[in-house]
Design a protein around this motif. Structure first.
Motif, PDB file in Angstrom:
ATOM      1  N   GLY A 232       0.804  -1.214   0.000  1.00  0.00           N
ATOM      2  CA  GLY A 232       0.000   0.000   0.000  1.00  0.00           C
ATOM      3  C   GLY A 232       0.840   1.268   0.000  1.00  0.00           C
ATOM      4  O   GLY A 232       1.937   1.306  -0.565  1.00  0.00           O
ATOM      5  N   ARG A 233       0.323   2.296   0.679  1.00  0.00           N
ATOM      6  CA  ARG A 233       0.986   3.596   0.658  1.00  0.00           C
ATOM      7  C   ARG A 233       1.388   4.021   2.061  1.00  0.00           C
ATOM      8  O   ARG A 233       0.747   3.674   3.047  1.00  0.00           O
ATOM      9  CB  ARG A 233       0.041   4.647   0.062  1.00  0.00           C
ATOM     10  CG  ARG A 233      -0.735   4.141  -1.144  1.00  0.00           C
ATOM     11  CD  ARG A 233      -1.803   5.136  -1.532  1.00  0.00           C
ATOM     12  NE  ARG A 233      -1.428   5.851  -2.735  1.00  0.00           N
ATOM     13  CZ  ARG A 233      -2.015   6.984  -3.138  1.00  0.00           C
ATOM     14  NH1 ARG A 233      -2.971   7.532  -2.413  1.00  0.00           N
ATOM     15  NH2 ARG A 233      -1.633   7.563  -4.239  1.00  0.00           N
ATOM     16  N   VAL A 234       2.464   4.798   2.095  1.00  0.00           N
ATOM     17  CA  VAL A 234       2.957   5.357   3.355  1.00  0.00           C
ATOM     18  C   VAL A 234       3.186   6.850   3.125  1.00  0.00           C
ATOM     19  O   VAL A 234       3.766   7.242   2.108  1.00  0.00           O
ATOM     20  CB  VAL A 234       4.267   4.681   3.786  1.00  0.00           C
ATOM     21  CG1 VAL A 234       4.823   5.345   5.029  1.00  0.00           C
ATOM     22  CG2 VAL A 234       4.051   3.187   4.038  1.00  0.00           C
ATOM     23  N   THR A 235       2.726   7.669   4.055  1.00  0.00           N
ATOM     24  CA  THR A 235       2.855   9.120   3.886  1.00  0.00           C
ATOM     25  C   THR A 235       3.704   9.729   4.997  1.00  0.00           C
ATOM     26  O   THR A 235       3.417   9.532   6.182  1.00  0.00           O
ATOM     27  CB  THR A 235       1.462   9.771   3.880  1.00  0.00           C
ATOM     28  OG1 THR A 235       0.737   9.301   2.748  1.00  0.00           O
ATOM     29  CG2 THR A 235       1.576  11.289   3.801  1.00  0.00           C
TER      30      THR A 235
ATOM     31  N   ALA B  33       3.238  16.845   2.978  1.00  0.00           N
ATOM     32  CA  ALA B  33       2.845  15.433   3.058  1.00  0.00           C
ATOM     33  C   ALA B  33       3.308  14.768   1.774  1.00  0.00           C
ATOM     34  O   ALA B  33       2.951  15.214   0.680  1.00  0.00           O
ATOM     35  CB  ALA B  33       1.328  15.303   3.221  1.00  0.00           C
ATOM     36  N   VAL B  34       4.121  13.730   1.897  1.00  0.00           N
ATOM     37  CA  VAL B  34       4.648  13.037   0.717  1.00  0.00           C
ATOM     38  C   VAL B  34       4.242  11.563   0.783  1.00  0.00           C
ATOM     39  O   VAL B  34       4.561  10.870   1.749  1.00  0.00           O
ATOM     40  CB  VAL B  34       6.182  13.156   0.629  1.00  0.00           C
ATOM     41  CG1 VAL B  34       6.705  12.416  -0.593  1.00  0.00           C
ATOM     42  CG2 VAL B  34       6.602  14.622   0.579  1.00  0.00           C
ATOM     43  N   VAL B  35       3.530  11.131  -0.249  1.00  0.00           N
ATOM     44  CA  VAL B  35       3.016   9.761  -0.295  1.00  0.00           C
ATOM     45  C   VAL B  35       3.987   8.880  -1.078  1.00  0.00           C
ATOM     46  O   VAL B  35       4.357   9.199  -2.209  1.00  0.00           O
ATOM     47  CB  VAL B  35       1.630   9.719  -0.971  1.00  0.00           C
ATOM     48  CG1 VAL B  35       1.050   8.299  -0.906  1.00  0.00           C
ATOM     49  CG2 VAL B  35       0.693  10.716  -0.314  1.00  0.00           C
TER      50      VAL B  35
ATOM     51  N   LEU C 119       9.135   2.558  -2.588  1.00  0.00           N
ATOM     52  CA  LEU C 119       9.505   3.837  -1.968  1.00  0.00           C
ATOM     53  C   LEU C 119       9.514   4.980  -2.976  1.00  0.00           C
ATOM     54  O   LEU C 119      10.092   6.038  -2.725  1.00  0.00           O
ATOM     55  CB  LEU C 119      10.853   3.743  -1.232  1.00  0.00           C
ATOM     56  CG  LEU C 119      10.950   2.654  -0.155  1.00  0.00           C
ATOM     57  CD1 LEU C 119      12.257   2.782   0.638  1.00  0.00           C
ATOM     58  CD2 LEU C 119       9.764   2.718   0.804  1.00  0.00           C
ATOM     59  N   ASP C 120       8.867   4.772  -4.116  1.00  0.00           N
ATOM     60  CA  ASP C 120       8.711   5.852  -5.088  1.00  0.00           C
ATOM     61  C   ASP C 120       7.673   6.851  -4.590  1.00  0.00           C
ATOM     62  O   ASP C 120       6.686   6.471  -3.955  1.00  0.00           O
ATOM     63  CB  ASP C 120       8.235   5.300  -6.440  1.00  0.00           C
ATOM     64  CG  ASP C 120       9.318   4.510  -7.147  1.00  0.00           C
ATOM     65  OD1 ASP C 120      10.515   4.735  -6.846  1.00  0.00           O
ATOM     66  OD2 ASP C 120       8.974   3.656  -7.985  1.00  0.00           O
ATOM     67  N   VAL C 121       7.887   8.137  -4.906  1.00  0.00           N
ATOM     68  CA  VAL C 121       6.911   9.169  -4.555  1.00  0.00           C
ATOM     69  C   VAL C 121       5.733   9.063  -5.516  1.00  0.00           C
ATOM     70  O   VAL C 121       5.922   9.103  -6.736  1.00  0.00           O
ATOM     71  CB  VAL C 121       7.547  10.571  -4.647  1.00  0.00           C
ATOM     72  CG1 VAL C 121       6.488  11.649  -4.393  1.00  0.00           C
ATOM     73  CG2 VAL C 121       8.697  10.708  -3.655  1.00  0.00           C
ATOM     74  N   VAL C 122       4.527   8.938  -4.979  1.00  0.00           N
ATOM     75  CA  VAL C 122       3.347   8.853  -5.847  1.00  0.00           C
ATOM     76  C   VAL C 122       2.457  10.086  -5.733  1.00  0.00           C
ATOM     77  O   VAL C 122       1.601  10.311  -6.593  1.00  0.00           O
ATOM     78  CB  VAL C 122       2.530   7.569  -5.571  1.00  0.00           C
ATOM     79  CG1 VAL C 122       3.373   6.336  -5.877  1.00  0.00           C
ATOM     80  CG2 VAL C 122       2.023   7.530  -4.154  1.00  0.00           C
TER      81      VAL C 122
ATOM     82  N   PRO D 264      -3.862   8.569   2.224  1.00  0.00           N
ATOM     83  CA  PRO D 264      -2.472   8.586   2.718  1.00  0.00           C
ATOM     84  C   PRO D 264      -1.946   7.216   3.136  1.00  0.00           C
ATOM     85  O   PRO D 264      -0.737   6.987   3.136  1.00  0.00           O
ATOM     86  CB  PRO D 264      -2.539   9.508   3.944  1.00  0.00           C
ATOM     87  CG  PRO D 264      -3.856  10.213   3.845  1.00  0.00           C
ATOM     88  CD  PRO D 264      -4.769   9.286   3.114  1.00  0.00           C
ATOM     89  N   GLY D 265      -2.826   6.308   3.527  1.00  0.00           N
ATOM     90  CA  GLY D 265      -2.341   5.047   4.095  1.00  0.00           C
ATOM     91  C   GLY D 265      -1.741   5.287   5.466  1.00  0.00           C
ATOM     92  O   GLY D 265      -2.234   6.132   6.227  1.00  0.00           O
ATOM     93  N   LEU D 266      -0.656   4.607   5.782  1.00  0.00           N
ATOM     94  CA  LEU D 266       0.017   4.808   7.074  1.00  0.00           C
ATOM     95  C   LEU D 266       0.737   6.159   7.087  1.00  0.00           C
ATOM     96  O   LEU D 266       1.462   6.497   6.151  1.00  0.00           O
ATOM     97  CB  LEU D 266       1.044   3.695   7.311  1.00  0.00           C
ATOM     98  CG  LEU D 266       1.918   3.846   8.557  1.00  0.00           C
ATOM     99  CD1 LEU D 266       1.133   3.480   9.816  1.00  0.00           C
ATOM    100  CD2 LEU D 266       3.173   2.990   8.458  1.00  0.00           C
TER     101      LEU D 266
END
Length: 243
Positions: free
Chosen positions: A40-43, A60-62, A68-71, A108-110
DNA sequence: GCGACAG
DNA sequence: ATCTTGTCGC
């Protein structure tokens, strides 16, 4: 970049702020493991200030948790809502962080905070506070042990030692790089401590700090520089308008 | 009472 | 957090 006002009813004194913490603490959920690491995603969220000009910028960077790519990313600018008082950091950071999270295009996910969650004088640090307000799973990864004590973890990456308030484990000192000072992980909301540490390790394959906080830190600093160049006098009283 | 103290 | 030059090293 979006503009944010300090919310109505935001605490004005340290006493009021502590009362808010004492009330919201009961809403922290601690019996969920949280999302599995690497999915999933981590912010990452972080904040930069110019106290002189009364400007605060949050980023805030997702990231995609696997690559670990910025989405996605977003920033928000506001006025300083509270002085820095140890134990009350959340009241300084949260309004602008919430605005940055709201400006994100997706979920955002976690959420990984720069600071503490459970490891806090009243067991309700920034990560816990942000989790309760958003309902999102959150953890705190701090660079300093605050007032807590710990035994130095073994030298290899991945070793950990309890972060202690007396004899209570409030978090963990986690070595993300061999031979380098550990980071200090604590639970925010809806994540277990074991899982919080697993996420932190997965997010920091190369450097001491998680990629999420490194990215958020770089973005909010850059956004602060740019905000100061555009409005050297500081923020206007009124929120920015659209045409 | 005094100092320490996430960012 | 922020103030701040060069410097050693990968």
């Amino acid at each position: 970049m979006t503009t944010v006002r300090v919310p109505a009813g935001w605490p004005a004194t340290e006493e009021e702020a502590r009362a808010v913490q004492d009330e919201l603490r009961a809403k922290v959920v601690r019996d969920e493991p949280g999302p599995p690491p690497g999915t999933g995603r981590v912010t990452g969220v972080d904040v930069a200030y110019d106290d002189e000009r009364d400007v605060v910028v949050a980023a805030a960077v997702v990231l995609d948790a696997a690559s670990l790519d910025v989405v996605a990313e977003a920033t928000a600018v506001g006025r300083i809502s509270f002085p820095y008082v140890p134990g009350l950091l959340a009241f300084r950071e949260i309004p602008t962080v919430l605005a940055a999270l709201d400006a994100l295009p997706g979920e955002p996910g976690l959420v990984v905070c720069d600071g503490y969650g459970l490891a806090h004088p009243r067991r309700f640090g920034l990560a816990s506070h942000l989790g309760v307000l958003t309902g999102l799973p959150t953890i705190g990864v701090a660079k300093n042990p605050f007032t807590f004590t710990y035994a130095d973890p073994a030298d290899e990456r991945g070793s950990a030692a309890p972060l202690l308030a007396g004899d209570e484990e409030v978090g963990r000192a986690l070595r993300t790089r061999a031979g380098v000072k550990p980071v200090f992980v604590s639970v925010g909301h809806r994540v277990s401590l074991d899982n919080a540490c697993a996420h932190t390790l997965a997010l920091a394959p190369e450097f001491r700090l998680p990629e999420s906080t490194r990215r958020a830190d770089a973005l909010c600093r850059r956004a602060l520089r740019e905000a100061l160049q555009e409005a050297p006098q500081g923020l206007s009283q009124e929120p920015a308008t659209r045409h």
